[in-house]
Motif scaffolding. Structure first.
Motif, PDB file in Angstrom:
ATOM      1  N   THR A  41     -17.017  50.149  -3.322  1.00  0.00           N
ATOM      2  CA  THR A  41     -15.246  49.933  -2.718  1.00  0.00           C
ATOM      3  C   THR A  41     -14.534  49.702  -3.422  1.00  0.00           C
ATOM      4  N   PRO A  42     -12.851  49.901  -3.251  1.00  0.00           N
ATOM      5  CA  PRO A  42     -11.814  49.260  -4.267  1.00  0.00           C
ATOM      6  C   PRO A  42     -12.706  48.059  -4.598  1.00  0.00           C
ATOM      7  N   GLU A  43     -12.907  47.448  -4.369  1.00  0.00           N
ATOM      8  CA  GLU A  43     -13.004  45.763  -4.564  1.00  0.00           C
ATOM      9  C   GLU A  43     -14.254  45.704  -5.948  1.00  0.00           C
ATOM     10  N   GLU A  44     -14.777  46.534  -5.819  1.00  0.00           N
ATOM     11  CA  GLU A  44     -16.507  46.660  -6.424  1.00  0.00           C
ATOM     12  C   GLU A  44     -15.688  47.610  -7.502  1.00  0.00           C
ATOM     13  N   TRP A  45     -15.384  48.883  -7.949  1.00  0.00           N
ATOM     14  CA  TRP A  45     -14.059  49.012  -8.202  1.00  0.00           C
ATOM     15  C   TRP A  45     -13.795  47.820  -9.077  1.00  0.00           C
ATOM     16  N   VAL A  46     -13.143  47.070  -8.908  1.00  0.00           N
ATOM     17  CA  VAL A  46     -12.177  45.842 -10.063  1.00  0.00           C
ATOM     18  C   VAL A  46     -13.342  45.467 -10.157  1.00  0.00           C
ATOM     19  N   ARG A  47     -14.535  44.736  -9.216  1.00  0.00           N
ATOM     20  CA  ARG A  47     -15.315  43.774  -9.696  1.00  0.00           C
ATOM     21  C   ARG A  47     -16.049  45.022 -11.140  1.00  0.00           C
ATOM     22  N   GLN A  48     -16.257  45.647 -11.359  1.00  0.00           N
ATOM     23  CA  GLN A  48     -17.466  46.344 -11.954  1.00  0.00           C
ATOM     24  C   GLN A  48     -15.793  46.268 -13.951  1.00  0.00           C
ATOM     25  N   HIS A  49     -15.097  46.936 -13.096  1.00  0.00           N
ATOM     26  CA  HIS A  49     -14.175  46.678 -14.788  1.00  0.00           C
ATOM     27  C   HIS A  49     -13.361  44.835 -15.214  1.00  0.00           C
ATOM     28  N   LYS A  84     -20.284  30.777   1.637  1.00  0.00           N
ATOM     29  CA  LYS A  84     -19.284  31.691   0.624  1.00  0.00           C
ATOM     30  C   LYS A  84     -20.139  32.629   0.083  1.00  0.00           C
ATOM     31  N   ARG A  85     -19.555  33.651  -0.350  1.00  0.00           N
ATOM     32  CA  ARG A  85     -19.630  34.327  -1.863  1.00  0.00           C
ATOM     33  C   ARG A  85     -18.570  33.714  -3.407  1.00  0.00           C
ATOM     34  N   TYR A  86     -18.904  34.429  -4.167  1.00  0.00           N
ATOM     35  CA  TYR A  86     -18.394  34.127  -5.142  1.00  0.00           C
ATOM     36  C   TYR A  86     -18.147  35.605  -5.801  1.00  0.00           C
ATOM     37  N   ASP A  87     -17.221  36.041  -6.536  1.00  0.00           N
ATOM     38  CA  ASP A  87     -16.831  37.668  -7.181  1.00  0.00           C
ATOM     39  C   ASP A  87     -17.745  37.360  -8.408  1.00  0.00           C
ATOM     40  N   ILE A  88     -17.617  36.750  -9.593  1.00  0.00           N
ATOM     41  CA  ILE A  88     -18.232  36.793 -10.968  1.00  0.00           C
ATOM     42  C   ILE A  88     -18.214  34.946 -11.326  1.00  0.00           C
ATOM     43  N   VAL A  89     -19.147  34.651 -12.030  1.00  0.00           N
ATOM     44  CA  VAL A  89     -19.109  33.405 -12.409  1.00  0.00           C
ATOM     45  C   VAL A  89     -19.748  33.004 -13.907  1.00  0.00           C
ATOM     46  N   VAL A  90     -19.335  33.290 -14.961  1.00  0.00           N
ATOM     47  CA  VAL A  90     -19.854  33.512 -15.457  1.00  0.00           C
ATOM     48  C   VAL A  90     -20.309  31.680 -16.563  1.00  0.00           C
ATOM     49  N   PHE A  91     -21.091  31.581 -16.773  1.00  0.00           N
ATOM     50  CA  PHE A  91     -21.976  30.258 -17.049  1.00  0.00           C
ATOM     51  C   PHE A  91     -22.209  30.212 -18.883  1.00  0.00           C
ATOM     52  N   ASN A  92     -21.796  28.700 -19.247  1.00  0.00           N
ATOM     53  CA  ASN A  92     -21.949  28.280 -20.336  1.00  0.00           C
ATOM     54  C   ASN A  92     -23.171  28.764 -20.622  1.00  0.00           C
ATOM     55  N   SER A  93     -24.285  28.140 -21.937  1.00  0.00           N
ATOM     56  CA  SER A  93     -25.550  28.259 -21.748  1.00  0.00           C
ATOM     57  C   SER A  93     -26.055  26.684 -21.196  1.00  0.00           C
ATOM     58  N   ASP A  94     -25.710  26.234 -21.049  1.00  0.00           N
ATOM     59  CA  ASP A  94     -26.248  24.328 -20.365  1.00  0.00           C
ATOM     60  C   ASP A  94     -26.429  24.594 -19.066  1.00  0.00           C
ATOM     61  N   ALA A 103      -8.794  43.556  -3.567  1.00  0.00           N
ATOM     62  CA  ALA A 103      -8.950  45.132  -3.752  1.00  0.00           C
ATOM     63  C   ALA A 103      -7.105  45.633  -4.369  1.00  0.00           C
ATOM     64  N   PRO A 104      -6.619  47.089  -5.787  1.00  0.00           N
ATOM     65  CA  PRO A 104      -5.766  46.909  -6.012  1.00  0.00           C
ATOM     66  C   PRO A 104      -4.436  46.903  -5.371  1.00  0.00           C
ATOM     67  N   HIS A 150     -12.768  27.685 -16.577  1.00  0.00           N
ATOM     68  CA  HIS A 150     -11.179  28.330 -16.557  1.00  0.00           C
ATOM     69  C   HIS A 150     -11.217  29.164 -14.578  1.00  0.00           C
ATOM     70  N   LEU A 151     -10.322  29.739 -14.376  1.00  0.00           N
ATOM     71  CA  LEU A 151     -10.404  30.787 -12.674  1.00  0.00           C
ATOM     72  C   LEU A 151      -9.925  31.698 -13.711  1.00  0.00           C
ATOM     73  N   MET A 152     -10.092  32.696 -13.278  1.00  0.00           N
ATOM     74  CA  MET A 152      -9.141  34.058 -13.016  1.00  0.00           C
ATOM     75  C   MET A 152      -9.332  34.917 -12.001  1.00  0.00           C
ATOM     76  N   VAL A 153      -8.071  35.393 -11.215  1.00  0.00           N
ATOM     77  CA  VAL A 153      -8.033  36.189 -10.117  1.00  0.00           C
ATOM     78  C   VAL A 153      -7.170  38.098 -10.423  1.00  0.00           C
ATOM     79  N   THR A 154      -7.470  38.275  -9.888  1.00  0.00           N
ATOM     80  CA  THR A 154      -7.513  39.813 -10.477  1.00  0.00           C
ATOM     81  C   THR A 154      -7.621  40.909  -8.689  1.00  0.00           C
ATOM     82  N   ASN A 155      -6.116  41.776  -8.768  1.00  0.00           N
ATOM     83  CA  ASN A 155      -6.464  42.353  -8.198  1.00  0.00           C
ATOM     84  C   ASN A 155      -6.994  44.046  -9.106  1.00  0.00           C
ATOM     85  N   GLY A 156      -6.764  44.105 -10.090  1.00  0.00           N
ATOM     86  CA  GLY A 156      -7.199  45.298 -10.956  1.00  0.00           C
ATOM     87  C   GLY A 156      -6.266  45.920 -12.042  1.00  0.00           C
TER      88      GLY A 156
END
Length: 148
Positions: free
Chosen positions: A34-42, A71-81, A92-93, A116-122
């Motif tokens: 989907t357009p959103e998945e295209w952004v997510r994978q980038h 709810k669902r989050y798109d992407i999370v990056v964890f710290n090692s702890d 989507a774009p 940190h937060l990031m918001v993107t439409n690609g």
């Protein structure tokens, strides 16, 4: 799919039942493109390839409970702890990034406490660092690189 404002990455594609699929290197399976998945994978590739975050610290599309609502989050990056370093909201774009978009990720972050937060439409990317002690955030040019 339309070109996005990210470096060029190599993706794996396949078709199944007349649907185009893209391989997700985090979930290790093909997802409907989907357009959103295209952004997510980038974004996943950007975090892993350009910012050097290990795939083991990246999580994609998981359910969370906010005020009793699923709810669902798109992407999370964890710290090692196990704490959350980055929370990413992908659109989507064709979706404009507005204050409402930022409010959405901020609501999610009340429970997740990402630094940190990031918001993107690609096409447009917005990143900020949370300053919890001061109850505000500071916009950044980009998400920081991984550091051990």
């Amino acid at each position: 799919m339309q070109p996005l404002n990210f470096p060029g990455y190599t993706f794996r594609f396949k078709n199944r039942q007349n649907k185009e699929l893209i391989f997700d290197i985090v979930r290790k399976k093909f997802m409907v493109l989907t357009p959103e998945e295209w952004v997510r994978q980038h974004v996943v590739h950007y975090l892993h390839v350009d910012k050097q975050y290990p795939l083991s610290l990246i999580n994609v599309e998981k359910q969370i409970i906010l005020n009793g609502l699923k709810k669902r989050y798109d992407i999370v990056v964890f710290n090692s702890d196990g704490s959350i370093h980055i929370l990413v909201e992908c659109k989507a774009p064709h979706i404009r990034i507005t204050q409402e978009t930022f409010d959405q990720i901020a609501r999610y972050n009340f429970n997740l406490n990402a630094t940190h937060l990031m918001v993107t439409n690609g096409l447009a990317h917005y990143s900020c660092q949370m300053l919890f002690d001061e109850e505000k955030y500071r916009f950044l040019k980009e998400i920081p690189e991984f550091s051990r």
